[in-house]
Design an enzyme around this catalytic site. Structure first.
Site, PDB file in Angstrom:
ATOM      1  N   CYS A   1      14.811 -45.778 -38.306  1.00  0.00           N
ATOM      2  CA  CYS A   1      15.913 -45.813 -37.323  1.00  0.00           C
ATOM      3  C   CYS A   1      15.952 -47.109 -36.525  1.00  0.00           C
ATOM      4  CB  CYS A   1      15.808 -44.619 -36.385  1.00  0.00           C
ATOM      5  SG  CYS A   1      15.816 -43.065 -37.272  1.00  0.00           S
TER       6      CYS A   1
ATOM      7  N   HIS B   1      20.241 -45.918 -30.466  1.00  0.00           N
ATOM      8  CA  HIS B   1      20.163 -45.148 -31.701  1.00  0.00           C
ATOM      9  C   HIS B   1      20.543 -43.704 -31.377  1.00  0.00           C
ATOM     10  CE1 HIS B   1      18.874 -43.108 -35.191  1.00  0.00           C
ATOM     11  NE2 HIS B   1      17.750 -42.650 -34.676  1.00  0.00           N
TER      12      HIS B   1
ATOM     13  N   ASN C   1      22.247 -37.884 -36.779  1.00  0.00           N
ATOM     14  CA  ASN C   1      21.395 -39.072 -36.776  1.00  0.00           C
ATOM     15  C   ASN C   1      21.533 -39.783 -38.128  1.00  0.00           C
ATOM     16  OD1 ASN C   1      19.261 -40.871 -37.000  1.00  0.00           O
ATOM     17  ND2 ASN C   1      17.734 -39.480 -36.134  1.00  0.00           N
TER      18      ASN C   1
HETATM   19  N1  ACO Z   1      18.103 -23.577 -35.199  1.00  0.00           N
HETATM   20  C1  ACO Z   1      17.623 -22.573 -34.427  1.00  0.00           C
HETATM   21  N2  ACO Z   1      16.363 -22.574 -33.925  1.00  0.00           N
HETATM   22  C2  ACO Z   1      15.578 -23.625 -34.244  1.00  0.00           C
HETATM   23  C3  ACO Z   1      16.024 -24.693 -35.037  1.00  0.00           C
HETATM   24  C4  ACO Z   1      17.345 -24.628 -35.532  1.00  0.00           C
HETATM   25  N3  ACO Z   1      17.863 -25.621 -36.292  1.00  0.00           N
HETATM   26  N4  ACO Z   1      15.009 -25.587 -35.176  1.00  0.00           N
HETATM   27  C5  ACO Z   1      13.988 -25.109 -34.468  1.00  0.00           C
HETATM   28  N5  ACO Z   1      14.312 -23.920 -33.920  1.00  0.00           N
HETATM   29  C6  ACO Z   1      13.499 -23.051 -33.085  1.00  0.00           C
HETATM   30  C7  ACO Z   1      12.019 -23.330 -33.249  1.00  0.00           C
HETATM   31  O1  ACO Z   1      11.505 -22.614 -34.341  1.00  0.00           O
HETATM   32  C8  ACO Z   1      11.473 -22.838 -31.924  1.00  0.00           C
HETATM   33  O2  ACO Z   1      11.382 -21.441 -31.979  1.00  0.00           O
HETATM   34  P1  ACO Z   1      10.124 -20.696 -31.294  1.00  0.00           P
HETATM   35  O3  ACO Z   1      10.214 -21.038 -29.834  1.00  0.00           O
HETATM   36  O4  ACO Z   1      10.381 -19.263 -31.616  1.00  0.00           O
HETATM   37  O5  ACO Z   1       8.906 -21.288 -31.943  1.00  0.00           O
HETATM   38  C9  ACO Z   1      12.580 -23.179 -30.937  1.00  0.00           C
HETATM   39  O6  ACO Z   1      13.771 -23.341 -31.714  1.00  0.00           O
HETATM   40  C10 ACO Z   1      12.316 -24.442 -30.177  1.00  0.00           C
HETATM   41  O7  ACO Z   1      11.991 -25.468 -31.081  1.00  0.00           O
HETATM   42  P2  ACO Z   1      11.509 -26.855 -30.577  1.00  0.00           P
HETATM   43  O8  ACO Z   1      11.041 -27.668 -31.729  1.00  0.00           O
HETATM   44  O9  ACO Z   1      10.592 -26.669 -29.423  1.00  0.00           O
HETATM   45  O10 ACO Z   1      12.897 -27.470 -30.022  1.00  0.00           O
HETATM   46  P3  ACO Z   1      13.097 -28.770 -29.198  1.00  0.00           P
HETATM   47  O11 ACO Z   1      13.794 -28.450 -27.947  1.00  0.00           O
HETATM   48  O12 ACO Z   1      11.842 -29.602 -29.138  1.00  0.00           O
HETATM   49  O13 ACO Z   1      14.131 -29.570 -30.107  1.00  0.00           O
HETATM   50  C11 ACO Z   1      14.337 -31.352 -31.741  1.00  0.00           C
HETATM   51  C12 ACO Z   1      13.757 -29.971 -31.450  1.00  0.00           C
HETATM   52  C13 ACO Z   1      15.839 -31.289 -31.631  1.00  0.00           C
HETATM   53  C14 ACO Z   1      13.934 -31.749 -33.155  1.00  0.00           C
HETATM   54  C15 ACO Z   1      13.783 -32.369 -30.693  1.00  0.00           C
HETATM   55  O14 ACO Z   1      12.391 -32.242 -30.606  1.00  0.00           O
HETATM   56  C16 ACO Z   1      14.125 -33.790 -31.036  1.00  0.00           C
HETATM   57  O15 ACO Z   1      15.263 -34.213 -30.960  1.00  0.00           O
HETATM   58  N6  ACO Z   1      13.125 -34.612 -31.392  1.00  0.00           N
HETATM   59  C17 ACO Z   1      13.376 -35.996 -31.724  1.00  0.00           C
HETATM   60  C18 ACO Z   1      13.754 -36.129 -33.145  1.00  0.00           C
HETATM   61  C19 ACO Z   1      14.193 -37.551 -33.400  1.00  0.00           C
HETATM   62  O16 ACO Z   1      14.682 -38.218 -32.524  1.00  0.00           O
HETATM   63  N7  ACO Z   1      13.996 -38.052 -34.583  1.00  0.00           N
HETATM   64  C20 ACO Z   1      14.470 -39.432 -34.707  1.00  0.00           C
HETATM   65  C21 ACO Z   1      13.744 -40.177 -35.566  1.00  0.00           C
HETATM   66  S1  ACO Z   1      14.328 -40.009 -37.215  1.00  0.00           S
HETATM   67  C22 ACO Z   1      13.791 -41.373 -38.089  1.00  0.00           C
HETATM   68  O17 ACO Z   1      13.208 -42.307 -37.576  1.00  0.00           O
HETATM   69  C23 ACO Z   1      14.037 -41.336 -39.578  1.00  0.00           C
END
Ligand code: ACO
Length: 330
Positions: free
Chosen positions: A127, A257, A287
């Site tokens: 990214c 980004h 993304n």
């Molecule tokens: N739909 C419904 N529920 C979901 C989903 C989904 N798609 N995905 C996860 N959940 C659930 C999880 O299982 C968890 O359930 P639980 O509490 O029963 O265990 C709950 O939702 C919370 O999950 P978290 O992972 O804690 O959610 P969070 O608020 O951290 O959001 C996310 C996750 C969106 C991935 C966030 O952490 C994020 O944006 N991280 C950064 C990712 C990023 O920026 N990547 C960029 C780099 S990519 C590159 O360089 C190629």
């Protein structure tokens, strides 16, 4: 001599996949995706694009648009170095999802665009790929080695997605963006570039293979929380480093980004800069990795929101864990 962005271009595949579409194939829903990420839909390079041409075709279409825009501009404005595409002497592509290990996507583009003898290579920095490519172009132009460089960000992250992993599948889309960067003796151009890498975070986000492999489950692996915390901490730091010589009030836009609207909001808060300065289109594209910054820039340009002399700060972060920023005058 500065490196000035004289034009932009972008392209995304026609096919859109909405959050509701995804909730039909995995245990997720529109409300979760929108509130946690800001994403409503994403564009996916489906079977309309042959598998060995996805990154190439997306990039080619974005480049054609950027080059045509640059040629049009050259007719009416005095652009010091660029008249037409035959002036391009280097092509740099930021991508971590090329169609082939080799040749470089940049070399395939060179032939397809009919740009003879230009240097051409790819940079793999996920990214942060477009920021790394633009920084490299700036260094070559400042050093007086090249005058007109086509800088591209393209990614087809859908080819790495495990559609049974709701934690990553909902986040990504495909797309490409490009910019023609030219040597300029005007006031416009790149002012400062900053690039960093915290290699120790490599396990937080990686892909062992170029394509998702159903048998080996060898697609993308991401510790979302770690990446989130890293992005929210390091992006403001690197922006502060890039803008240290100027007054932040003078920055018109921070083009980040587009990974998650909550990351953008957190950066805005930490910098104490209003959200109006952080344009975003993640809702429509998801993304798109190395493509997200040039796609956003192109959108601002097409909507007439960028004026000559505007100060813009671009900032990227992602796998590596790498991060970087570019301060420039438009
Ligand atoms: N739909 C419904 N529920 C979901 C989903 C989904 N798609 N995905 C996860 N959940 C659930 C999880 O299982 C968890 O359930 P639980 O509490 O029963 O265990 C709950 O939702 C919370 O999950 P978290 O992972 O804690 O959610 P969070 O608020 O951290 O959001 C996310 C996750 C969106 C991935 C966030 O952490 C994020 O944006 N991280 C950064 C990712 C990023 O920026 N990547 C960029 C780099 S990519 C590159 O360089 C190629």
């Amino acid at each position: 001599m500065t490196a000035e962005i004289i034009s932009t271009g972008a392209f995304v595949p026609e096919k859109t996949v909405t959050n509701d579409d995804l909730s039909g194939i995995m245990d997720t829903n529109d409300e979760w995706i929108r509130t946690r990420t800001g994403i409503g839909e994403r564009h996916i390079a489906d079977e309309e694009f042959p598998n060995d041409e996805k990154a190439f075709v997306l990039a080619l279409k974005a480049c054609e648009r950027a080059l045509n825009n640059a040629s049009e501009k050259a007719k009416t404005e005095k652009t010091a170095s660029f008249k037409d595409r035959s002036d391009i002497d280097m092509i740099i592509v930021g991508t971590s999802t090329p169609d082939f290990s080799f040749p470089a996507t940049a070399c395939r583009l060179q032939e397809a665009l009919g740009i003879e003898n230009a240097a051409a290579f790819d940079i793999s920095l996920a990214c942060t790929g477009f920021i790394a490519a633009l920084s490299t172009a700036d260094a070559y132009i400042r050093a007086g080695v090249y005058k007109n460089i086509l800088v591209v960000g393209v990614d087809v992250l859908s080819r790495l997605i495990d559609w049974s992993d709701r934690g990553t599948a909902v986040l990504f889309g495909d797309g490409a963006g490009a910019a023609v960067v030219s040597a300029s003796d005007s006031e416009s151009g790149v002012i400062k570039t900053v690039l960093h890498s915290a290699g120790s975070g490599a396990k937080a986000l990686y892909s062992k293979s170029m394509y998702f492999n159903e048998d080996e489950k060898a697609g993308m692996s991401m510790d979302g929380k770690k990446v989130y915390d890293f992005a929210v901490r390091k992006t403001p730091e690197v922006i502060r480093e890039a803008v240290e010589s100027i007054n932040c009030d003078d920055v018109k836009y921070y083009v980040l980004h587009q990974a998650n609207i909550r990351i953008i909001e957190a950066v805005s808060k930490r910098l104490k800069e209003p959200m109006e300065k952080f344009p975003h289109n993640i809702g429509r594209y998801g993304n798109t990795s190395a493509a997200s910054i040039p796609i956003m820039l192109d959108e601002l340009e097409r909507e007439g929101r960028l004026k000559k002399g505007d100060l813009i700060c671009l900032a990227g972060f992602g796998a590596g864990l790498a991060y970087g920023a570019v301060l420039l005058k438009f």
